[in-house]
Structure formats: structure tokens, C-alpha cells
Design a protein around this motif. Structure first.
Motif, PDB file in Angstrom:
ATOM      1  N   PRO A  14      30.393  49.848  61.790  1.00 25.31           N
ATOM      2  CA  PRO A  14      31.825  50.139  61.772  1.00 25.31           C
ATOM      3  C   PRO A  14      32.644  48.853  61.854  1.00 25.31           C
ATOM      4  N   GLY A  15      33.834  48.894  61.279  1.00 29.20           N
ATOM      5  CA  GLY A  15      34.757  47.792  61.446  1.00 29.20           C
ATOM      6  C   GLY A  15      35.193  47.091  60.186  1.00 29.20           C
ATOM      7  N   ALA A  16      34.459  47.195  59.114  1.00 24.69           N
ATOM      8  CA  ALA A  16      34.848  46.537  57.869  1.00 24.69           C
ATOM      9  C   ALA A  16      35.324  47.604  56.885  1.00 24.69           C
ATOM     10  N   PRO A  17      36.642  47.693  56.645  1.00 28.73           N
ATOM     11  CA  PRO A  17      37.146  48.738  55.757  1.00 28.73           C
ATOM     12  C   PRO A  17      36.621  48.571  54.321  1.00 28.73           C
ATOM     13  N   PHE A  18      36.246  49.685  53.710  1.00 25.02           N
ATOM     14  CA  PHE A  18      35.830  49.689  52.309  1.00 25.02           C
ATOM     15  C   PHE A  18      35.929  51.116  51.784  1.00 25.02           C
ATOM     16  N   THR A  19      35.971  51.232  50.487  1.00 24.74           N
ATOM     17  CA  THR A  19      35.905  52.511  49.785  1.00 24.74           C
ATOM     18  C   THR A  19      35.059  52.284  48.542  1.00 24.74           C
ATOM     19  N   GLU A  20      34.118  53.179  48.295  1.00 21.08           N
ATOM     20  CA  GLU A  20      33.296  53.062  47.097  1.00 21.08           C
ATOM     21  C   GLU A  20      32.886  54.439  46.610  1.00 21.08           C
ATOM     22  N   ALA A  21      32.343  54.471  45.410  1.00 24.50           N
ATOM     23  CA  ALA A  21      31.870  55.722  44.826  1.00 24.50           C
ATOM     24  C   ALA A  21      30.706  56.277  45.648  1.00 24.50           C
ATOM     25  N   SER A  31      33.631  61.538  43.546  1.00 26.89           N
ATOM     26  CA  SER A  31      33.559  61.435  45.004  1.00 26.89           C
ATOM     27  C   SER A  31      33.533  59.994  45.495  1.00 26.89           C
ATOM     28  N   ILE A  32      34.111  59.798  46.674  1.00 21.96           N
ATOM     29  CA  ILE A  32      34.181  58.475  47.302  1.00 21.96           C
ATOM     30  C   ILE A  32      33.833  58.583  48.782  1.00 21.96           C
ATOM     31  N   TRP A  33      33.528  57.445  49.369  1.00 20.17           N
ATOM     32  CA  TRP A  33      33.327  57.365  50.812  1.00 20.17           C
ATOM     33  C   TRP A  33      33.668  55.952  51.252  1.00 20.17           C
ATOM     34  N   GLY A  34      33.800  55.769  52.560  1.00 24.10           N
ATOM     35  CA  GLY A  34      34.094  54.443  53.076  1.00 24.10           C
ATOM     36  C   GLY A  34      34.383  54.467  54.556  1.00 24.10           C
ATOM     37  N   TYR A  35      35.029  53.395  55.002  1.00 21.04           N
ATOM     38  CA  TYR A  35      35.387  53.243  56.416  1.00 21.04           C
ATOM     39  C   TYR A  35      36.882  53.011  56.513  1.00 21.04           C
ATOM     40  N   ASP A  36      37.535  53.813  57.332  1.00 19.73           N
ATOM     41  CA  ASP A  36      38.979  53.720  57.564  1.00 19.73           C
ATOM     42  C   ASP A  36      39.184  52.994  58.895  1.00 19.73           C
ATOM     43  N   ASP A  37      39.596  51.738  58.827  1.00 19.99           N
ATOM     44  CA  ASP A  37      39.726  50.917  60.031  1.00 19.99           C
ATOM     45  C   ASP A  37      40.761  51.454  61.022  1.00 19.99           C
ATOM     46  N   LEU A  39      41.666  54.470  61.635  1.00 21.97           N
ATOM     47  CA  LEU A  39      41.106  55.652  62.304  1.00 21.97           C
ATOM     48  C   LEU A  39      39.825  55.335  63.066  1.00 21.97           C
ATOM     49  N   GLY A  40      39.198  54.228  62.744  1.00 24.51           N
ATOM     50  CA  GLY A  40      37.918  53.898  63.374  1.00 24.51           C
ATOM     51  C   GLY A  40      36.849  54.897  63.004  1.00 24.51           C
ATOM     52  N   SER A  41      36.831  55.295  61.719  1.00 31.56           N
ATOM     53  CA  SER A  41      35.944  56.373  61.293  1.00 31.56           C
ATOM     54  C   SER A  41      35.510  56.190  59.843  1.00 31.56           C
ATOM     55  N   PHE A  42      34.287  56.619  59.571  1.00 28.48           N
ATOM     56  CA  PHE A  42      33.849  56.747  58.191  1.00 28.48           C
ATOM     57  C   PHE A  42      34.457  58.022  57.624  1.00 28.48           C
ATOM     58  N   PHE A  43      34.537  58.114  56.296  1.00 28.28           N
ATOM     59  CA  PHE A  43      35.135  59.284  55.658  1.00 28.28           C
ATOM     60  C   PHE A  43      34.481  59.515  54.303  1.00 28.28           C
ATOM     61  N   ALA A  44      34.678  60.705  53.764  1.00 26.23           N
ATOM     62  CA  ALA A  44      34.254  61.013  52.392  1.00 26.23           C
ATOM     63  C   ALA A  44      35.218  62.023  51.797  1.00 26.23           C
ATOM     64  N   GLN A  45      35.461  61.893  50.521  1.00 33.83           N
ATOM     65  CA  GLN A  45      36.214  62.884  49.753  1.00 33.83           C
ATOM     66  C   GLN A  45      35.318  63.267  48.586  1.00 33.83           C
ATOM     67  N   PRO A  57      40.613  66.903  46.963  1.00 36.28           N
ATOM     68  CA  PRO A  57      39.154  66.983  47.079  1.00 36.28           C
ATOM     69  C   PRO A  57      38.724  68.378  47.525  1.00 36.28           C
ATOM     70  N   GLN A  58      37.579  68.807  47.049  1.00 40.11           N
ATOM     71  CA  GLN A  58      37.032  70.093  47.478  1.00 40.11           C
ATOM     72  C   GLN A  58      36.525  70.013  48.905  1.00 40.11           C
ATOM     73  N   VAL A  59      36.062  68.846  49.293  1.00 39.65           N
ATOM     74  CA  VAL A  59      35.607  68.611  50.661  1.00 39.65           C
ATOM     75  C   VAL A  59      36.208  67.288  51.118  1.00 39.65           C
ATOM     76  N   ALA A  60      36.917  67.309  52.225  1.00 34.40           N
ATOM     77  CA  ALA A  60      37.463  66.083  52.819  1.00 34.40           C
ATOM     78  C   ALA A  60      36.908  65.967  54.233  1.00 34.40           C
ATOM     79  N   ILE A  61      36.148  64.926  54.455  1.00 39.33           N
ATOM     80  CA  ILE A  61      35.548  64.667  55.767  1.00 39.33           C
ATOM     81  C   ILE A  61      36.165  63.364  56.244  1.00 39.33           C
ATOM     82  N   ASN A  62      36.898  63.417  57.342  1.00 39.04           N
ATOM     83  CA  ASN A  62      37.613  62.215  57.780  1.00 39.04           C
ATOM     84  C   ASN A  62      37.662  62.125  59.295  1.00 39.04           C
ATOM     85  N   GLY A  63      38.266  61.083  59.784  1.00 43.47           N
ATOM     86  CA  GLY A  63      38.381  60.847  61.213  1.00 43.47           C
ATOM     87  C   GLY A  63      39.570  61.521  61.860  1.00 43.47           C
TER      88      GLY A  63
END
Length: 192
Positions: A14-21, A31-37, A39-45, A57-63
Motif C-alpha cells: 500500500p501507499g503508491a497510487p496507481f491505476t491499471e487494466a 475493467s481497472i484496479w489500483g490503489y487510492d492513496d 482512501l488508503g485502499s485498493f479498488f477495482a471497477q 461499472p457493473q461491480v465497484a469495489i472501493n475503500g
């Protein structure tokens, strides 16, 4: 097009923000996923490939609803929402073990006596080893009921990721910590 390296984020923290496929079979087009600095959480759409495009997104998993401190925790949620094979989820996130090796069955049988008490940690430890030995058919991390384990170290490593992820999201933390520790030991990540 070359598929992304399934181990590219094996040591991500945790700690380095990014978003990728997110290269998840059947969901990889948008679909994408990454780290939201913040929120301090990983996420996926996630969008199914046949959804027609990335509106909502059909599924949004977030912090927002629950903090997802590790990509392994995110993997558990992705599996829950998509019903995708656990090893495919781990590979899509790039958190697959790059070179997994399992101890021989004789060592796994010996490991069953490592924690003789009945505390949840010991129960999780023994259950994971029983799964690796093929004597139970529900996987210890993903909880997928399938045929008994057949010795695939990549599948064992995926279950380790799922057990680790569950340590951060359930009241059964001690049981999953035992399962994860046993799987790490069986995969030779932890020395005797």
C-alpha cells in the motif's frame, strides 16, 4: 498482444497510487484496479466484456464501504462478485507467486503435527495442509468447493493469497492466519 506478467505486483505494498487494466478473463476489456492513496485502499471497477462499454461499472469495489489494505483482500472481493477461478483473479491482479514450489507430501504430513492444539490458528494450519494432501475438497482461502487438490503449486499460491486477504476482513482472522502460514510454509516461503 502479450498478456501482462501474472507476478508483476507480487510484492506490491500500500501507499503508491496507481491505476491499471485488470486482465480478468471475461472482464478484461474495460475493467481497472489500483490503489487510492487518499482512501488508503485498493479498488477495482469491473465491466463484463459484453456490457457494451464503461458507463457505470457493473461491480465497484472501493475503500468507501470497507478499507481494502492489500491486493489479496481485493482478490477475495473480486472472486465473490465475478465467480472467476481464484488463480485467474490472482494472475489478473499480477500478485501471483512468480516461482511457487511445494514441499513433498511426506513433509506436509509431518507438518500436520506442528500445531497439536485446537486453537483456530492450529485448525487453519491443519486444514490447509489437509487440502494440499487432497483429503478435503474446499479450498482454504477462496472457499471454492472443487475436486481435491492435485499438486499444482500455482493453485496453492493463489489459495495463500486468498487466505492472506481474508485475514484482513473476517472475524475468523486467526483461522485464516493459520491457513496462510501453513500455505506459505508448504510453498517454502517460510523456512523451518
Amino acid at each position: 498482444m502479450t498478456a501482462p506478467d501474472p507476478a508483476r505486483h507480487f510484492l506490491v505494498r500500500p501507499g503508491a497510487p496507481f491505476t491499471e487494466a485488470l486482465d480478468l478473463p471475461g472482464w478484461e476489456d474495460y475493467s481497472i484496479w489500483g490503489y487510492d492513496d487518499p482512501l488508503g485502499s485498493f479498488f477495482a471497477q469491473l465491466w463484463r466484456n459484453d456490457s457494451g462499454g464503461p458507463d457505470e461499472p457493473q461491480v465497484a469495489i472501493n475503500g468507501f464501504d470497507r478499507r481494502l489494505p492489500w491486493p489479496q483482500t481485493l482478490a477475495v472481493h473480486i472472486r465473490y462478485h465475478t465467480k472467476t477461478d481464484p488463480a485467474a483473479v490472482v494472475a489478473a491482479l499480477g500478485i501471483a507467486d512468480p516461482d511457487p514450489h511445494l514441499r513433498p507430501p511426506s513433509a506436509l504430513r509431518t507438518g500436520l503435527s506442528e500445531h497439536p492444539d485446537n486453537r483456530p490458528f492450529a485448525e487453519g494450519w491443519r486444514y490447509a495442509l489437509h487440502w494440499l494432501l487432497g483429503t478435503v475438497d474446499e479450498a482454504p482461502g477462496s472457499r471454492v468447493k472443487a475436486h481435491p487438490f492435485t499438486g499444482d503449486p500455482h493453485r496453492a499460491a493463489a489459495e495463500s493469497a486468498f487466505a492472506s486477504g481474508r485475514c484482513y476482513m473476517t472475524v475468523e482472522r486467526e483461522w485464516y492466519a493459520g491457513a496462510d502460514t501453513a500455505l506459505a510454509w508448504a510453498l517454502r516461503r517460510a523456512e523451518d
